[in-house]
Design a protein around this motif. Structure first.
Motif, PDB file in Angstrom:
ATOM      1  N   VAL A 128       0.851  -1.204   0.000  1.00  0.00           N
ATOM      2  CA  VAL A 128       0.000   0.000   0.000  1.00  0.00           C
ATOM      3  C   VAL A 128       0.883   1.250   0.000  1.00  0.00           C
ATOM      4  O   VAL A 128       0.616   2.220  -0.713  1.00  0.00           O
ATOM      5  N   ALA A 129       1.933   1.221   0.802  1.00  0.00           N
ATOM      6  CA  ALA A 129       2.862   2.353   0.852  1.00  0.00           C
ATOM      7  C   ALA A 129       3.495   2.598  -0.516  1.00  0.00           C
ATOM      8  O   ALA A 129       3.599   3.754  -0.964  1.00  0.00           O
ATOM      9  N   ALA A 130       3.923   1.544  -1.188  1.00  0.00           N
ATOM     10  CA  ALA A 130       4.533   1.708  -2.515  1.00  0.00           C
ATOM     11  C   ALA A 130       3.547   2.357  -3.479  1.00  0.00           C
ATOM     12  O   ALA A 130       3.920   3.245  -4.260  1.00  0.00           O
ATOM     13  N   ASP A 131       2.290   1.966  -3.420  1.00  0.00           N
ATOM     14  CA  ASP A 131       1.274   2.547  -4.304  1.00  0.00           C
ATOM     15  C   ASP A 131       1.015   4.021  -4.002  1.00  0.00           C
ATOM     16  O   ASP A 131       0.646   4.783  -4.889  1.00  0.00           O
ATOM     17  N   ARG A 132       1.197   4.428  -2.765  1.00  0.00           N
ATOM     18  CA  ARG A 132       0.905   5.804  -2.364  1.00  0.00           C
ATOM     19  C   ARG A 132       2.021   6.779  -2.738  1.00  0.00           C
ATOM     20  O   ARG A 132       1.777   7.961  -2.881  1.00  0.00           O
ATOM     21  N   CYS A 133       3.258   6.307  -2.887  1.00  0.00           N
ATOM     22  CA  CYS A 133       4.399   7.187  -3.162  1.00  0.00           C
ATOM     23  C   CYS A 133       4.247   7.914  -4.492  1.00  0.00           C
ATOM     24  O   CYS A 133       3.898   7.314  -5.493  1.00  0.00           O
ATOM     25  N   PHE A 134       4.594   9.205  -4.494  1.00  0.00           N
ATOM     26  CA  PHE A 134       4.584   9.944  -5.755  1.00  0.00           C
ATOM     27  C   PHE A 134       5.857   9.691  -6.549  1.00  0.00           C
ATOM     28  O   PHE A 134       5.887   9.847  -7.761  1.00  0.00           O
ATOM     29  N   SER A 135       6.931   9.311  -5.871  1.00  0.00           N
ATOM     30  CA  SER A 135       8.228   9.098  -6.509  1.00  0.00           C
ATOM     31  C   SER A 135       8.374   7.640  -6.924  1.00  0.00           C
ATOM     32  O   SER A 135       8.237   6.735  -6.095  1.00  0.00           O
TER      33      SER A 135
END
Length: 160
Positions: A128-135
């Motif tokens: 989920v964190a990976a999907d949320r990152c803009f970078s």
């Protein structure tokens, strides 16, 4: 004479043994979520020092503490600096080299954000964190977390 940022930085993925990842929302770009990032203060500042300093400045977490494990993932990314932030660098500088670190902290670690840098934070499962990152480089580092934990000798590998 203006002081320009050095185009060499760290990205520190902070995570728990359960693979929850800390993400923070940028104050200067609401809606942009990321891990700890920051540039070297001087050209000769060791990258590990940059990582420890940036973690403390942005989260209040002591990356030198006995109950945490900071590791150099031996990964680096060269990327085009977003045009909105290029004014921070010397004229003509358009690329940055980012070195990736991981910091394993116990579940429940207190986070104290730098209000000028971040609006809020969340602990999220790694996917989920990976999907949320803009970078893209930040997302890719998080996606590599389970694999990297199997190769880092100082980190206890959680059951996935």
């Amino acid at each position: 004479m203006p002081s320009f940022k050095i185009p060499e930085s760290v990205l520190v993925v902070i995570y728990t043994p359960e693979l929850d990842v800390l993400l923070m929302e940028r104050a200067d770009k609401p809606g942009f979520w990321q891990s700890v990032t920051g540039s070297k203060d001087t050209p000769d500042e060791p990258l590990i020092t940059t990582a420890i300093r940036e973690v403390a400045e942005e989260t209040g977490i002591n990356a030198d503490a006995d109950d945490v494990s900071l590791s150099d993932w031996q990964l680096s990314n060269v990327y085009e600096i977003y045009p909105v932030w290029r004014h921070r660098y010397a004229p003509g500088v358009t690329r940055n080299t980012e070195h990736v670190f991981g910091l394993c902290v116990p579940r429940g670690t207190s986070v104290h954000l730098a209000p000028r840098e971040h609006l809020q934070y969340e602990w999220l499962p790694w996917r989920v964190a990976a999907d949320r990152c803009f970078s893209a480089s930040n997302a890719e580092a998080i996606l590599q977390l389970p694999h990297l934990l199997q190769t880092l000798p100082t980190t206890e590998v959680p059951q996935l």
